[in-house]
Design an enzyme around this catalytic site. Structure first.
Site, short mmCIF file in Angstrom:
data_model
loop_
_atom_site.label_atom_id
_atom_site.label_comp_id
_atom_site.label_asym_id
_atom_site.label_seq_id
_atom_site.Cartn_x
_atom_site.Cartn_y
_atom_site.Cartn_z
N ARG A 235 -29.47 52.23 74.01
CA ARG A 235 -30.04 53.49 74.47
C ARG A 235 -30.34 54.35 73.25
O ARG A 235 -29.51 54.41 72.32
CB ARG A 235 -29.06 54.25 75.37
CG ARG A 235 -28.93 53.71 76.77
CD ARG A 235 -30.16 53.98 77.63
NE ARG A 235 -30.00 53.47 78.98
CZ ARG A 235 -30.44 52.27 79.39
NH1 ARG A 235 -31.08 51.49 78.56
NH2 ARG A 235 -30.29 51.88 80.64
N GLU A 264 -37.87 59.12 75.62
CA GLU A 264 -38.92 58.20 76.09
C GLU A 264 -39.81 58.89 77.13
O GLU A 264 -39.31 59.67 77.93
CB GLU A 264 -38.27 56.96 76.70
CG GLU A 264 -37.47 56.18 75.66
CD GLU A 264 -36.65 55.04 76.26
OE1 GLU A 264 -36.76 54.78 77.47
OE2 GLU A 264 -35.90 54.41 75.51
N HIS A 282 -39.30 50.10 75.56
CA HIS A 282 -38.15 49.93 76.49
C HIS A 282 -38.47 48.86 77.55
O HIS A 282 -38.54 49.16 78.75
CB HIS A 282 -37.79 51.26 77.17
CG HIS A 282 -36.43 51.23 77.80
ND1 HIS A 282 -35.65 52.35 77.98
CD2 HIS A 282 -35.70 50.20 78.32
CE1 HIS A 282 -34.51 52.02 78.55
NE2 HIS A 282 -34.51 50.72 78.79
P1 NAP Z 1 -21.35 46.00 79.66
O1 NAP Z 1 -21.08 44.57 79.95
O2 NAP Z 1 -20.64 47.04 80.44
O3 NAP Z 1 -21.07 46.21 78.09
C1 NAP Z 1 -20.99 47.47 77.49
C2 NAP Z 1 -20.07 47.37 76.30
O4 NAP Z 1 -20.06 48.62 75.63
C3 NAP Z 1 -18.64 47.03 76.65
O5 NAP Z 1 -18.14 46.10 75.74
C4 NAP Z 1 -17.91 48.35 76.49
O6 NAP Z 1 -16.58 48.20 76.05
C5 NAP Z 1 -18.70 48.98 75.37
N1 NAP Z 1 -18.56 50.43 75.35
C6 NAP Z 1 -18.70 51.30 76.38
N2 NAP Z 1 -18.49 52.56 75.94
C7 NAP Z 1 -18.20 52.47 74.63
C8 NAP Z 1 -17.87 53.41 73.64
N3 NAP Z 1 -17.80 54.72 73.93
N4 NAP Z 1 -17.62 52.97 72.40
C9 NAP Z 1 -17.68 51.65 72.11
N5 NAP Z 1 -17.99 50.71 73.00
C10 NAP Z 1 -18.24 51.12 74.25
O7 NAP Z 1 -22.88 46.33 79.82
P2 NAP Z 1 -24.13 45.37 79.51
O8 NAP Z 1 -24.57 44.70 80.76
O9 NAP Z 1 -23.81 44.55 78.31
O10 NAP Z 1 -25.22 46.48 79.16
C11 NAP Z 1 -25.03 47.31 78.04
C12 NAP Z 1 -26.11 48.37 77.95
O11 NAP Z 1 -27.34 47.79 77.51
C13 NAP Z 1 -26.49 49.06 79.26
O12 NAP Z 1 -25.54 50.02 79.68
C14 NAP Z 1 -27.83 49.69 78.88
O13 NAP Z 1 -27.61 50.95 78.28
C15 NAP Z 1 -28.39 48.70 77.84
N6 NAP Z 1 -29.53 47.96 78.41
C16 NAP Z 1 -30.76 48.13 77.87
C17 NAP Z 1 -31.86 47.46 78.41
C18 NAP Z 1 -33.23 47.62 77.84
O14 NAP Z 1 -34.22 47.39 78.56
N7 NAP Z 1 -33.38 47.97 76.57
C19 NAP Z 1 -31.70 46.64 79.53
C20 NAP Z 1 -30.42 46.49 80.04
C21 NAP Z 1 -29.34 47.15 79.48
P3 NAP Z 1 -15.33 48.38 77.02
O15 NAP Z 1 -14.90 46.97 77.28
O16 NAP Z 1 -14.37 49.14 76.18
O17 NAP Z 1 -15.76 49.12 78.25
#
Ligand code: NAP
Length: 315
Positions: A235, A264, A282
């Site tokens: 993000r 965005e 994005h």
């Molecule tokens: P996820 O499985 O929930 O992974 C998020 C990771 O971030 C977890 O390891 C979490 O650790 C960590 N985290 C959360 N808050 C944190 C903090 N304050 N400091 C450090 N680490 C932190 O989610 P995901 O499915 O991988 O998706 C991740 C993100 O990718 C989404 O939330 C979205 O923002 C982004 N995304 C972008 C696109 C795009 O089109 N560009 C598409 C999809 C997703 P913990 O284990 O400690 O909770």
């Protein structure tokens, strides 16, 4: 039987919209003007039992407050930062998102940006189209991926998928998170600046929202160093974007590959003309296959809810 009233804050894929249209009475909030939206909510707000949206459409507390009989919010996104999840929770309204189905595409985008940036894909294209290949000969050498260290910030579903791909390219993976993970072979850093200093390429895969706002601060970006790269599919809000632009302009970062931005669809103008930056609008999950799977999860979660069955992907 009378159809259930569903508000479309942001539409789904055409095929899934047809299913929704057939099954429910849809109220197209997305197609209404600001004045029409207000009238719509006033007239039928009390009948709405479900909301369909996505990250781009979001779902605001002010709208939630005007839907007294809302039972479920379904979003075609994994990110929740534009949805009032806390407000929904406070009223016992479940929210569903679309994890897992988009993981591979988003990780592919991260690797595409990483390769395109470090191996200078766009300058290579330009070397041909500008005639430089003929007039100057071979283009300047670029940098190898193999043997480089990749630092992933937030080793969740997408972070791990990026790590697996990076390993296949011969990279060494390290990560930062709120706590170490027992079942991964990668080196853990409990200090984000120390991770940034130790790696060649830093790539966040954290959620957006207040908790991660500015997490990739100026200090973190500076720590990556003038030979280092920054890749962002997470993000824009997680990054100090002004500092990022400044460091790129000053040559204090070697390059960046960016799919997400703070405001965005507006992208800092300075980034547009930098030959060491690769930009995408994005669209990391933007494949026909993945968007269909995300849309189908919205349909299936709604069906499960109204059939009294467990939700497939509750938040
Ligand atoms: P996820 O499985 O929930 O992974 C998020 C990771 O971030 C977890 O390891 C979490 O650790 C960590 N985290 C959360 N808050 C944190 C903090 N304050 N400091 C450090 N680490 C932190 O989610 P995901 O499915 O991988 O998706 C991740 C993100 O990718 C989404 O939330 C979205 O923002 C982004 N995304 C972008 C696109 C795009 O089109 N560009 C598409 C999809 C997703 P913990 O284990 O400690 O909770």
């Amino acid at each position: 039987m009378d159809k259930i009233d569903v508000m479309v804050v942001w539409p789904n894929r055409p095929e899934q919209m047809k299913i929704l249209e057939h099954t429910y009475r849809l109220h197209r909030y997305d197609q209404a003007s600001a004045a029409e939206k207000d009238v719509m909510v006033r007239e039928i707000g009390a009948r709405i039992r479900a909301v369909v949206t996505t990250h781009g459409g979001g779902f605001e507390q002010s709208l939630l407050d005007r839907l007294p009989n809302l039972e479920i919010v379904t979003s075609a996104s994994v990110g929740l930062d534009t949805l009032c999840v806390d407000g929904c929770k406070a009223r016992g309204i479940p929210v569903t998102n679309t994890p897992d189905v988009l993981t591979d595409d988003v990780a592919d985008m991260a690797m595409m940006l990483l390769l395109a940036t470090v191996r200078r894909l766009l300058p290579g294209v330009n070397w041909i189209s500008s005639g430089d290949w003929q007039s100057k000969g071979m283009m300047p050498l670029n940098t190898a991926i193999r043997g480089k260290k990749l630092g992933i910030v937030g080793l969740g579903r997408i972070g791990k998928a990026i790590a697996r791909r990076a390993e296949a390219f011969g990279m060494e993976v390290c990560y930062y998170g709120r706590k170490p993970q027992a079942d991964v072979p990668y080196r853990y850093f409990d200090d984000l600046c120390a991770l940034a200093e130790a790696v060649d390429i830093l790539a966040p895969a954290v959620p957006g929202g207040p908790e991660t706002e500015g997490l990739i601060s100026r200090d973190v970006l500076e720590a990556i160093g003038p030979q280092g790269y920054f890749i962002n599919i997470a993000r824009g809000s997680a990054v100090d974007e002004s500092a990022l632009v400044e460091l790129l302009q000053q040559g204090r970062l070697a390059g960046a590959g960016l799919d997400v931005f703070v405001n965005e669809p507006h992208v800092p103008a300075a980034l547009l003309s930098m030959s060491n930056v690769v930009l995408q609008p994005h669209c990391a999950s933007g494949t026909v296959e993945t968007r269909a799977a995300m849309a189908q999860l919205v349909v299936d979660n709604l069906a499960a809810h109204f059939a009294g069955k467990p939700l497939l992907t509750p938040v």
